[in-house]
Design an enzyme around this catalytic site. Structure first.
Site, PDB file in Angstrom:
ATOM      1  N   ASP A 246       0.822  -1.210   0.000  1.00 33.36           N
ATOM      2  CA  ASP A 246       0.000   0.000   0.000  1.00 33.36           C
ATOM      3  C   ASP A 246       0.858   1.263   0.000  1.00 33.36           C
ATOM      4  O   ASP A 246       1.828   1.375   0.761  1.00 33.36           O
ATOM      5  CB  ASP A 246      -0.904  -0.011   1.237  1.00 33.36           C
ATOM      6  CG  ASP A 246      -1.799   1.197   1.308  1.00 33.36           C
ATOM      7  OD1 ASP A 246      -2.633   1.375   0.401  1.00 33.36           O
ATOM      8  OD2 ASP A 246      -1.653   1.985   2.276  1.00 33.36           O
ATOM      9  N   GLU A 283       1.579  -0.229  -4.775  1.00 36.75           N
ATOM     10  CA  GLU A 283       0.634   0.831  -5.124  1.00 36.75           C
ATOM     11  C   GLU A 283       1.435   2.121  -5.162  1.00 36.75           C
ATOM     12  O   GLU A 283       2.035   2.518  -4.160  1.00 36.75           O
ATOM     13  CB  GLU A 283      -0.491   0.956  -4.107  1.00 36.75           C
ATOM     14  CG  GLU A 283      -1.485   2.039  -4.514  1.00 36.75           C
ATOM     15  CD  GLU A 283      -2.235   2.660  -3.352  1.00 36.75           C
ATOM     16  OE1 GLU A 283      -3.170   3.441  -3.615  1.00 36.75           O
ATOM     17  OE2 GLU A 283      -1.894   2.397  -2.191  1.00 36.75           O
TER      18      GLU A 283
END
Length: 572
Positions: A246, A283
């Protein structure tokens, strides 16, 4: 059983607390404390006490069934490993189609068992990888999972650790690889006891969620080992095939060896030792090829990263929205550039960021870029959580599917997208701290000011917000949804027949004024009419045969209908 905890902030003693017993741990150097205790003595859970202070959960707890403030429990890792489906090998990213899902809203049950019942649907759809949103234990019962505080403990509302391991094994038995969304850039505030034990955080830099994790300051070696061990646990003990990392732009690591490079090296060693293929997908909206370059070439060695430019240009072309970061994109022209070159922004000025952004994607291969038309963020970070199915008509949705799935990149779908699910995916939380709940609600409203979305934002804390976000599988009985699902299956099946491209050299043509675009992948040409009116599109030279159309009754001789997508083929 050996108990060990890294607690350099304890000055004199660390005790393991269980029921009415307190067992002292002995210092073991470098801030570690350890002791041996019989498993029967911790049947009701355990905590640690530092310097005689209150008993708090284990930072490496493997199971928190009573929540983030409850006792920690031991998990039988041998039993978890025994569930593994032997001999499974994930498909390479060159042949991957990823499906992102949230365990709590994917099925009516909101559990691993409920998701397991839906695996035949995913197999028939044709996806190759499932990507689970974060599972680390977070406060309350429902949430997105990005405020987890026990990184080693799967969230109890979804099922037991053994049920999670069995779910991963069931996916493997169906031929599906499983990726996990891991959050290593921040932790949530409620139930976060890490700072009691060690300097896990630093105030030298801030993230959007608070203090950054200490990856390069004093005592950061133990912090890094904490994260590396966590990654190894998910991959080795539970059998996950990779991690989605993330928001790596919020991982601040200024040492000579970046945390991401160290993580990639550790995962590569695990893969070599186990004979498996393991992937790390970042990400990132940085447009930075260093993430995926090998360390020998100055990179971090990750497998792939998300590429937002594709989504933003596609979304802008289909909806016409210009608020927020969409102000940087010019629809069809930028979509053509994304298809051809990967990054749209390669160092030019970004109006949204008010600075230059990105760099040239030199030596980047198509399978190193993951693209999507929808995901949890792009839907859930809208005020009302609207999917494209609410913003576009069914014919446009077919265009979106063709452009995403038949692109040269790795396509990612979001749960329910394949049938045009109309249920929203809202931001929902279940914070038990009233003050924190109020701050989240107020912050959510403020977040949308830059987008100009003035309508009421659903309260993240409301149980109805969570309930509204559950998929409605009964929609699959409706013809319009069945038709779109069939189209998605055809697009994924067609993608599987195409040779993976070796480089970013796609042949693309477009006319932004006339509102059309086409691109060629091998023997296939994908042509899209973005106009709401009939159109004329000049195809590339060649003997093209119409293979599929998003409009029934289309033929080579028929005029192009509004929003129509056509798939052509020719002999190689």
């Amino acid at each position: 059983m050996k108990f060990s905890v890294w607690a350099p902030l304890a000055s004199s003693k660390v005790e393991l607390v269980c029921a009415d017993q307190r067992l002292p741990l002995a210092p073991d150097g470098n801030g570690y404390w350890q002791a041996e205790w019989a498993p029967a003595g911790i049947a009701g859970g355990y905590r640690f006490s530092l310097d005689g202070g209150p008993a708090i959960p284990d930072p490496r707890s493997r199971w928190q069934p009573e929540g983030v403030h409850g006792p920690s429990f031991v998990v039988d890792e041998a039993a978890l490993k025994a569930t593994h489906a032997r001999g499974f090998r994930q498909k390479p990213l060159t042949h991957a189609v990823i499906y992102e899902l949230h365990i709590g809203t994917f099925s009516p049950e909101g559990t691993y068992a409920g998701a397991r019942q839906k695996l035949p649907h995913l197999v028939e759809l044709g996806v190759t990888h499932i990507e689970l949103m974060p599972l680390a234990t977070f406060p309350g019962k429902q949430g997105w999972g990005y405020d987890g505080v026990f990184l080693f403990a799967p969230h109890p509302a979804y099922g037991t650790p053994l049920e999670l391991a069995r779910f991963v094994a069931a996916c493997h038995q169906c031929g599906l690889a499983v990726l996990l969304d891991a959050v290593y850039n921040h932790l949530g505030p409620d139930g976060n006891y890490l700072s009691h034990y060690a300097p896990y955080f630093t105030d030298r830099v801030k993230t959007a969620w608070g203090d950054a994790i200490n990856y390069d300051g004093a005592n950061s070696d133990g912090v890094r080992e904490f994260v590396l061990d966590n990654a190894r646990m998910w991959l080795e003990v539970y059998g996950f095939d990779g991690l989605r990392l993330d928001a790596v732009g919020a991982i601040y690591s200024f040492e000579a060896v970046h945390l991401l490079e160290e993580l990639a090296g550790a995962v590569q060693k695990l893969a070599a030792a186990s004979g498996r293929t393991l992937v790390l997908i970042a990400e990132s909206d940085l447009n930075d090829p260093r993430l995926i370059r090998p360390p020998a070439n100055g990179g971090f060695g990750l497998s792939a990263h998300w590429m937002d430019d594709f989504h933003h240009s596609l979304h802008q072309a289909m909806t016409g929205e210009r608020a927020g970061y969409y102000v940087d994109f010019n629809g069809i022209d930028d979509l053509a550039r994304a298809l051809r070159e990967g990054y749209v922004y390669q160092g030019q000025y970004s109006q949204h960021r008010q600075r230059r952004h990105g760099r040239e994607p030199r030596d980047v291969r198509p399978e190193q870029l993951v693209v999507h038309s929808q995901n949890h963020d792009q839907i859930g970070n809208r005020a009302r959580g609207e999917r494209l199915s609410v913003l576009l008509n069914p014919t446009q949705l077919k265009s979106v599917a063709a452009l995403t799935i038949l692109s040269p990149f790795v396509p990612l779908l979001f749960q329910g997208e394949e049938w045009g699910a109309t249920t929203p995916f809202l931001y929902f939380t279940d914070h038990q701290d009233p003050e924190l709940a109020k701050m989240v609600e107020q912050g959510r409203r403020k977040e949308f000011e830059t987008f100009g979305w003035a309508q009421e934002v659903p309260n993240p804390q409301s149980p109805q917000t969570f309930a509204d976000s559950r998929l409605d599988w009964d929609e699959l009985t409706v013809p319009v949804h069945q038709d779109l699902l069939l189209w998605y299956r055809k697009m994924i099946g067609l993608r599987g027949c195409l040779e993976p491209p070796q480089s970013l050299s796609l042949q693309v043509s477009c006319d932004a004024a006339a509102l059309w675009l086409w691109f060629i992948r091998g023997t296939v040409c994908v042509a899209v009419n973005f106009s709401a009116r009939p159109n004329a599109i000049a195809l590339p030279p060649g003997d093209w045969q119409l293979l599929l159309s998003s409009v029934s009754g289309a033929s080579l001789a028929s005029p192009w209908a509004a929003h129509e997508t056509r798939i052509y083929t020719r002999q190689p």
